[in-house]
Design a protein around this motif. Structure first.
Motif, short mmCIF file in Angstrom:
data_model
loop_
_atom_site.label_atom_id
_atom_site.label_comp_id
_atom_site.label_asym_id
_atom_site.label_seq_id
_atom_site.Cartn_x
_atom_site.Cartn_y
_atom_site.Cartn_z
N ALA A 205 34.54 37.14 26.46
CA ALA A 205 34.01 35.44 26.38
C ALA A 205 33.23 35.21 25.46
O ALA A 205 33.26 34.30 24.68
CB ALA A 205 33.50 35.10 27.92
N SER A 206 32.14 36.22 25.13
CA SER A 206 31.26 35.76 24.08
C SER A 206 30.74 36.89 23.33
O SER A 206 29.83 37.17 22.65
CB SER A 206 30.10 35.17 24.66
N HIS A 207 31.77 38.06 23.26
CA HIS A 207 31.76 39.17 22.30
C HIS A 207 32.81 39.58 21.60
O HIS A 207 34.05 39.25 22.19
CB HIS A 207 30.81 40.21 23.02
N SER A 208 32.80 40.22 20.73
CA SER A 208 34.00 40.86 19.83
C SER A 208 33.84 42.62 19.76
O SER A 208 32.94 43.03 19.60
CB SER A 208 34.25 40.35 18.59
N TRP B 185 30.06 43.00 18.37
CA TRP B 185 29.12 42.10 17.77
C TRP B 185 29.31 40.95 18.70
O TRP B 185 30.20 40.67 19.71
CB TRP B 185 29.38 41.66 16.31
N GLY B 186 28.23 40.15 18.77
CA GLY B 186 28.10 38.72 19.60
C GLY B 186 27.21 38.73 20.49
O GLY B 186 26.20 39.44 20.25
N ALA C 93 21.68 40.40 21.02
CA ALA C 93 22.60 39.77 20.14
C ALA C 93 22.93 40.46 18.97
O ALA C 93 21.65 40.91 18.57
CB ALA C 93 22.55 38.29 20.23
N ARG C 94 23.95 40.52 18.17
CA ARG C 94 24.46 40.97 17.04
C ARG C 94 25.18 40.08 16.32
O ARG C 94 26.20 39.65 16.80
CB ARG C 94 24.97 42.37 17.20
#
Length: 1670
Positions: free
Chosen positions: A208-211, A523-524, A538-539
């Motif tokens: 949802a909010s990271h890769s 990351w994310g 967070a990164r």
């Protein structure tokens, strides 16, 4: 699979890509089938919708799609996305509320919610239909941006990632999960994630909010890509170098103010700048700020974003106190700037740290996965140091390569390591032990070496280094060293075995096989720990998850807030939110990857993650796939209400979890067996989907079985590697139990095992990927690249055999017992040993031979696949072929194992002393004569003769000695029995021949066959690893009698200790080969019957001069014989003929330091290494040239000396001095004729004549030019007109020099010898022609072998020479012309004996008459020499063409058809007149070939001789040419009727003429003048005479045109006109031309037409000299 047969029952929608969907995991759930027009290839699920890709490339959507304007609440069945029709889609992706598709050509289409820019289209909040989005790569500034083609997409909630064909990641949408380091959202335009530039990305996934990205570790090939060395945002250097006194600090601690995101303020844990992210772990851990990227040369332009682990001595909240005021903290904890403040901690700190490290309590497991803790043992061998740098170093690229030398490592290490900490323990020192409990929970420790493919030296040495590095961080040394240096650094002697493939299994498999050396980057947002870095931060830029570095991850998946990684060993790591148990283990939540809990033997091969659940597809006991579910239970009716819409935030998580239960660990879905052969599982939102195939003809089942078997085999190999091989290699007792050689073998064995293991892993990964997408046969790697598998198994089996033969498994027994204990259950289980109480050695043998049973399995499964096809199909053929290859391999490996065991048992029983010297790892026994089956003929009564045939040698063992005969140079032949009753074999080796007797005819046949077969295999190169014990498998029994092999002679004699490598024939070197003596002599060339024979090169070192003599040329019977070049170490060069290794025949010796300007040159005849016969010696230092007779290196006999000062002497020589009668002339014609006693020293009676004719007669004494003592009379003859006396005074030169016929005899004799004649003219004509043919073909073959290629014309000449002209029979004009053409061609190539002769003659002629030899007094000799050449060559030509008339003979013209065959020399004769025959003369035939080559020196002599006359003539010509035409014609007395009145204009209007006026010049008789001028461009007298004739014809034509009638000349009329033409022609050296024609004119022409015309020209020349101008 066109050829598959469909059974009639299959009518419900095909066999492939059937889709089943369900929610949750309760027993009551039954999956529904979704029916679509074709097989479904791929499914992607969003929160409430899904996208399907159907075969043929159509895309369907289902579920809730609020972005479609005309949408019913939820359509019952999937709807076609018509906007994509006409495009062939190859991949689809779904985010929470948007979708994407990739077309065949790499185009991207997006649709759905676009509130955050996730569809990449600006200005729209939602995109109803698929719309193209372009990825514009503006890499090169100047060129227009290119569109980057895309391979796959991944969609999150508010962002999208694309993987381009260049393997780069692009991102668009909103949030830190883009990895672009920007702050303005949304990003509408797709942008490249620069942080991953230069890396090979294999897959991307979005939560949802990271890769997540799966990246291949850098391999040496990738390193050449230009790497980013400046930050793309702030344009600062990413790496800085600082010079300290004796080293350089390279820091990647670049901190980008733009990329820092919200963290710039520096408050609170979230506020860490990306370059100093901390990694929270349990507080008991020691601090380790290690900066090396874990793959040894991952270029980490990461802006310094490396994790640092903080511990109890840092700020309690875990944030690092990295403020600018505290540089030491900065540099210790990741170094925001590696330049401020010294990056080295003091020595005390290191000691404390090491102490803490060894004492620290056992940290929690994950740390163990990351840190290789061991007993703090460190080693400082060079190899370790080098590989330490290697593994600390990521590649910055060539920029930094040069600083490698500067990192004076030794100093640095001794600075870091307290003296006690370093100790090297034997050959396996520092193989870091793997600490940690062995409980089931334990993280399966996969070897940390597996990630090192990139540095290409990946082996245990790096593991040591890695353990060392992690224990001992070097905070400032971010040495990013170039990979080339790393490779060099890693090469020092192999201390420990490579447990990792070195740069792929086989070169070239890199691209074909999937990479197992991978890293996972994330990351994310990280609040749930979904990034896996051990914290919740967070990164904003991609960062490598260190703990997954050696885990061989092959696939990643991301749920809403958790992440999964699947490894090649079928394990699943999960991390992130565990609110519903979706991680598959109880820790909650996990910020670092941990293994999901699955029961023993479950191998997962596909993974997928939804909002709060995980789906795993695995192999169980059988190969029918099973599905595990981990996560939230979904209750019907509740599921939809809580799922959030695009805008809503996530709330009510807790209650939701209470509503449905959730799993504690993965549960098996009960219905999965009904779904058939599932190839993919997909999770998304709350849904689950499985794609399955029907098992038509058993095909799908066989594919699944193949993949499953390979995965199982790989897991087994990995277990053996980690639980048996590595612990064994690390045992302390190993170095004492095994000899260094055995340890070497064991390490090689472990390395081979590792390569095989790696290949299997790659193959398993490839089969799995194949199952998930392709599922056809043709793309199976095992078919296309069977060779790689066959080679790997062969090599592996050989190394196991080698170790076994050397008794390695026996010696391993004790260390193994120490390690595995008395009851080695683990070994028993792994080696699948069926015996009751096997010994430890047997267990180990069984274990190591275990992999060799696998090819049989390959064969079985391929055959099973083949049966699914029609027999006639290509697929069947391919599978059948491969199957037979693997079956053959299985048999071969079985035989190898048997051979190794047979040999091992033989050594056990063999007497000990000899064992040590004869026992070699690759040596296998074939048969031996301990049963007296074979004995030596005529052996003594009590002698013991034992014959043993190995796969590389025949050994003859006696009481205390043995002799080894290599098989490659062994010939064996049966001795015919002929009533002797003896069964004998004759054995021939290069230096011995002996007879063996067998006990019976059967034994004799057995031994003959065994030896021959062994020889055959040794020669085919298979001898190193195969040996068949008389299997007689239809091989041809006789090995070739002629073969290539290498051998070292051992007996005394010329060849003692010399090594020969090349062709053999029956025990003797024969053919091309190289012979090297230990003292440095080397012969390279051809051999015959054991001796050098033919063309060869020989080098003999000269110890005193420290250089080598070098001979290149022909040999006979081991001696230099024939033509060759010998370069002496002293700098002299001899070029010529040899006989019996002595200079003999014609040769040139150049001596002096530089051959280019050699101070002296001798060319002439040699006799047994001495100058003897006629020769020319040019002493360049003295400026003298001697032409005369020699004897034993001394001038002896008659000779001529000329000097550069114009002195000329001819006369007698004795003992190298002028001694006896001679004539001496100086430049001004002063002449002395009389006695000499030494060089230039007069002594005795003589006559001295002055230039003006006065002379002295008497006795003389003294050296010429330094004052003479004279006693005698002085005469002045021209006072008295005594003409008789006058005549006698003119000195005749040439009487006291060598006759032309006696010069260069050796050259002609050599030519006769080449034609097969002992003496000139004595020999067989047929033999001569055969010799010519042989000479041409061998020379051609020799030239083809040599690197210089022939010019085309030369090749054509050689080809035409191969046609021999008819050389017997009546000579007609036609035959005469054929002969003439043949001679011209033969003389054109030095490969023909005549051409060679001519080339030598030209060389000697030029040597004689060029330089100092250009003395006018030598002209008569030069002319005579040419005449003598002509006669002697003509003799050879008449020998070759015996019917050619002798000199002056006639060839009759053919009587018929006179008109057609006109003589080319008589164009103007009327056709009726009868033709005289052609006169044969040597000059007519041979001068055209010879003279052009000798012309320059000869004409120079003429010009010198005629210099005075020519000067007078030239002056006159210049004077008279100033006159206009008419005045000159009048002056010369030309009759007026011959004066041209008008002449044609060069560009006339029709018939226009130009008047000749009194002033016109150079127009009368212009064409005749032009013709005559060409006389200087021709060579032979006949050509020159031809031109004079043409000139006359031109004059006649012009006059006839003038008089308009036929006209006959009288000499009185003609002469003035011709004189005019000669004057106007302005020929510079006319006198020389005239003399040359006169001297060399064909005698038969003198009285004919040509003769008269020539006389006219001569008269003109004299007339012009004496012309007086009135």
């Amino acid at each position: 699979m066109e050829t598959q047969r469909k059974s009639s029952g299959d009518d419900d929608g095909g066999e492939r890509g059937l889709l089943h969907t369900w929610k949750g995991y309760s027993c009551s759930v039954t999956p529904e089938r979704l029916l679509l027009p074709g097989p479904i290839l791929q499914v992607a699920l969003g929160t409430r919708h899904g996208v399907l890709l159907v075969e043929g490339g159509q895309v369907y959507s289902f579920g809730e799609m609020p972005w479609k304007q005309s949408q019913a609440p939820e359509p019952a069945k999937p709807t076609l996305e018509s906007a994509l029709s006409g495009q062939r889609v190859v991949a689809v992706a779904a985010g929470s509320f948007h979708s994407g598709a990739v077309t065949e050509d790499g185009g991207v289409h997006m649709w759905g919610d676009n509130g955050s820019g996730q569809c990449g289209l600006s200005g729209l909040s939602a995109v109803p239909n698929p719309t193209p989005v372009a990825l514009l790569d503006s890499g090169a500034a100047a060129s227009p941006p290119q569109t980057a083609p895309v391979l796959e997409l991944a969609c999150g909630e508010q962002h999208t990632l694309a993987l381009s064909a260049q393997r780069e990641v692009w991102a668009w949408g909103s949030g830190g999960q883009l990895g672009l380091g920007v702050h303005a959202f949304p990003v509408w335009k797709p942008q490249k994630v620069e942080h991953l530039a230069g890396r090979h990305v294999l897959q991307v996934a979005c939560g949802a909010s990271h890769s997540l990205a799966l990246v291949r570790c850098l391999s040496p090939q990738d390193v050449h890509r230009p790497l980013v060395d400046k930050c793309r945002q702030c344009n600062q250097l990413l790496f800085t170098m600082t010079d300290k006194e004796d080293h350089v600090i390279i820091s990647d601690g670049h901190y980008c103010p733009l990329g820092a995101g919200p963290a710039e303020g520096g408050h609170g844990p979230e506020a860490l700048a990306p370059s100093t992210q901390a990694l929270k772990t349990s507080p008991s851990e020691p601090v380790l700020s290690f900066h090396a990227a874990a793959s040894s040369n991952a270029p980490a332009p990461t802006g310094g974003a490396e994790p640092t682990q903080d511990s109890e001595n840092e700020a309690s909240d875990g944030a690092l106190p990295a403020s600018d005021s505290d540089p030491s903290a900065q540099s210790r904890c990741g170094g925001v700037s590696g330049v401020k403040g010294s990056p080295y901690p003091d020595e005390q700190a290191v000691k404390d740290y090491l102490k803490r490290l060894s004492e620290s309590a056992q940290a929690d497991q994950t740390a163990k996965a990351t840190l290789l803790t061991s007993e703090g043992r460190l080693t400082t061998s060079t190899a370790t140091l080098n590989s330490l740098v290697a593994s600390c170093a990521s590649a910055v690229g060539e920029r930094v390569a040069s600083t490698y030398e500067a990192l004076s490592l030794k100093k640095m290490m001794s600075f870091y390591l307290p003296s006690g900490a370093a100790r090297a323990d034997g050959p396996v020192a520092g193989l870091a032990g793997i600490a940690g409990d062995n409980g089931a929970e334990r993280v399966r420790q996969e070897d940390s070496t597996q990630a090192k493919k990139s540095s290409s030296t990946g082996d245990i040495r790096e593991e040591e280094a890695e353990g060392l590095r992690r224990r001992l961080s070097l905070p400032g040394l971010l040495s990013q060293v170039s990979p080339r240096l790393l490779r060099k650094a890693g090469r020092p002697r192999m201390r420990a075995v490579a447990l990792t493939p070195l740069g792929g299994v086989v070169p070239g498999t890199q691209e074909v096989f999937p990479s197992l050396q991978t890293e996972v980057w994330s990351w994310g947002h990280g609040e749930h720990g979904q990034l896996g870095h051990g914290d919740g931060l967070a990164r904003l830029q991609p960062l490598c998850i260190k703990s997954l570095n050696n885990k061989e991850v092959v696939r990643v998946a991301a749920g809403a807030h958790h992440s999964l990684a699947l490894t090649a060993q079928s394990q699943v790591f999960s991390w992130g939110s565990n609110s519903s148990g979706q991680l598959g283990h109880t820790e909650s939540p996990s910020t670092v990857p941990r293994l999901a809990k699955l029961s023993e033997g479950i191998r997962v091969w596909d993974i997928s993650a939804g909002d709060r659940h995980t789906l795993l597809l695995a192999d169980g006991d059988c190969f029918l796939p099973i599905i595990y579910y981990s996560g939230q239970q979904v209750k019907e009716g509740v599921d939809e209400s809580h799922a959030k819409g695009p805008g809503e935030q996530e709330e009510g998580t807790e209650e939701e979890e209470r509503v449905g239960g959730y799993t504690q660990q993965p549960v098996l879905l009960p219905f999965c067996m009904d779904l058939g052969y599932v190839s993919n599982v997909v999770a998304g939102g709350q849904r689950c989907v499985a794609l399955s195939d029907r098992n038509v003809m058993g095909f799908i089942a066989s594919l699944h079985e193949l993949a499953s078997a390979e995965r199982k085999f790989y897991c087994k190999l990995c277990t053996i590697k980690t639980q048996i091989i590595r612990p064994l290699l690390e045992l302390e007792s190993l170095s004492s139990a095994l000899s260094p050689a055995a340890i070497g073998l064991l390490q090689t064995l472990a390395g081979r095992f590792s390569l095989l293991c790696h290949l299997t892993g790659q193959h398993a990964a490839s089969l799995t990927a194949h199952l998930r997408r392709v599922r056809d046969v043709k793309s199976l790697l095992i078919l296309d690249h069977a060779g790689i598998f066959l080679d790997s198994y062969h090599e592996y089996c050989s190394t196991v055999g080698n170790f076994q033969v050397m008794g390695g498994f026996q010696t391993l027994t004790k260390p193994s017992l120490d390690f595995f204990g008395k009851s080695p259950e683990l070994l028993k289980r792994l080696s699948e040993c069926s015996e009751e109480n096997p010994s430890m050695a047997d267990l180990l043998v069984a274990l190591f031979f275990l992999p060799t049973r696998h090819p049989h399995e390959y064969g079985r499964l391929l055959l099973k696949l083949a049966t699914c096809f029609e027999v006639c199909s290509d697929e069947y053929q391919m599978l059948q072929d491969s199957c037979s290859k693997f079956e053959a391999l299985a048999l071969e490996l079985k035989r190898k194992r048997k051979d190794a065991e047979y040999t091992f048992h033989f050594w056990k029983s063999f007497p000990g002393k000899m064992t040590d010297s004869l026992r070699k790892p690759h040596r296998r026994l074939i048969c031996e004569s301990s049963n007296k089956a074979l004995t030596l003929q005529n052996a003594g009564r009590f002698s013991v003769n034992w014959f043993i045939v190995f796969n590389d040698a025949l050994v003859h063992a006696q009481f205390s000695t043995h002799h080894v005969f290599p098989l490659a140079t062994l010939w064996v032949e049966p001795i015919p029995e002929e009533n002797t009753g003896l069964y004998g074999l004759k054995v021939i080796t290069p230096e011995e021949t002996f007879n063996l007797l067998a006990s019976s005819a059967m034994e004799k046949a057995k031994w003959l066959r065994s030896i021959n077969q062994a020889v055959e295999q040794a020669l085919s190169g298979a001898g190193q690893d195969t040996a068949s014990v008389g299997s007689g498998s239809g091989q041809k029994l006789e090995p070739p009698i002629s073969r290539t092999a290498s051998y070292t002679f051992y007996k005394d004699g010329r060849l003692k200790d010399a090594t020969y490598e090349g062709r053999w024939l029956a025990g003797k070197p024969n053919g091309r080969g190289v012979l090297k003596w230990p003292d440095g002599r080397i012969y390279t060339g051809t051999f015959k019957n054991g001796l050098e024979d033919g063309f060869g090169e020989f080098v003999a070192p000269n110890k005193t001069l420290n250089k080598a003599d070098h001979y290149q040329g022909h040999w006979k019977d081991g001696k230099m014989h024939g033509v060759g070049t010998y370069r002496y170490a002293s700098g002299e060069v001899y070029d010529g003929f040899f006989q019996d290794s002595m200079r003999h025949g014609h040769g040139v010796l150049r001596s002096g330091k530089l051959n280019t300007s050699s101070p002296s040159v001798f060319i002439g005849q040699w006799l047994q290494d001495k100058k003897t016969g006629y020769g020319v010696f040019d002493d360049i230092t003295k400026g003298e040239k001697y032409m005369g007779m020699w004897q034993d290196h001394l001038r002896q006999g008659t000779g001529v000396v000329v000097t550069q000062f114009g002195l000329y002497y001819e006369g007698a020589f004795k003992d190298n001095k002028m001694m006896g009668t001679g004539i001496l002339l100086s430049e001004d014609d002063t002449t002395y004729e009389g006695e000499f006693s030494d060089d230039w020293t007069l002594n005795g009676k003589g006559v001295l004549t002055m230039a003006n004719g006065d002379y002295l007669e008497g006795s003389f004494n003294g050296e010429w030019g330094s004052g003479l003592k004279v006693a005698g009379s002085y005469f002045k003859p021209h006072l008295f007109l005594d003409t008789d006396k006058d005549k006698t005074r003119a000195v005749k030169l040439g009487r006291l020099c060598v006759r032309a016929e006696d010069k260069w005899k050796a050259v002609f004799e050599e030519c006769w010898r080449q034609l097969g004649c002992e003496e000139p003219g004595r020999g067989e004509n047929g033999t001569a022609w055969e010799n010519i043919a042989v000479a041409l073909t061998t020379s051609r073959r020799h030239i083809q072998d040599s690197p210089e290629t022939l010019s085309q014309s030369h090749s054509r000449t050689l080809e035409s020479l191969e046609v021999i002209p008819q050389h017997v029979g009546l000579i007609t004009m036609e035959r005469y012309h054929t002969i003439r053409l043949y001679l011209i061609k033969a003389c054109d190539t030095p490969l023909h004996p005549l051409g060679r002769l001519l080339e030598t003659l030209v060389a000697v002629y030029r040597m004689t008459y060029v330089g100092v030899g250009a003395n006018r007094r030598l002209l008569p000799q030069a002319v005579n020499e040419i005449k003598s050449y002509l006669n002697r060559i003509f003799q050879i030509v008449r020998f070759l063409f015996p019917d050619l008339p002798e000199e002056g003979g006639l060839i009759p013209e053919p009587t018929t058809n006179v008109q057609d065959k006109k003589d080319p020399g008589s164009d103007d004769a009327p056709p009726e007149s009868p033709k005289p025959g052609r006169v044969v003369s040597s000059s007519a035939l041979l001068l055209p070939v010879l003279l052009p080559r000798l012309y320059p020196p000869l004409f120079t002599l003429y010009a010198l001789e005629k210099e005075r006359e020519d000067d007078v003539y030239w002056e006159c010509v210049l004077r008279l040419n100033k006159q206009p035409d008419l005045a000159l014609l009048a002056f010369l007395g030309v009759q007026q009727k011959f004066w041209p009145v008008s002449i044609p204009v060069p560009m006339p209007a029709l018939g226009e003429k130009q008047q000749v006026l009194s002033s016109t010049k150079d127009v009368c008789f212009a064409s005749a003048v032009e013709t005559l001028q060409q006389i200087s461009t021709t060579f032979t007298p006949s050509d020159k005479l031809q031109l004079i004739q043409l000139t006359f014809e031109e004059i006649t034509q012009e006059v006839q045109a003038l008089l308009k009638q036929d006209f006959l000349w009288s000499m009185d009329d003609l002469f003035p006109v011709f004189l005019y033409v000669v004057l106007r022609a302005r020929i510079r050296n006319l006198g020389s031309e005239v003399s040359l024609i006169e001297d060399l004119m064909d005698p038969c022409v003198q009285h004919g037409e040509h003769g008269i015309m020539f006389t006219t020209l001569k008269a003109c020349y004299y007339q012009i000299q004496h012309e007086k101008i009135t």
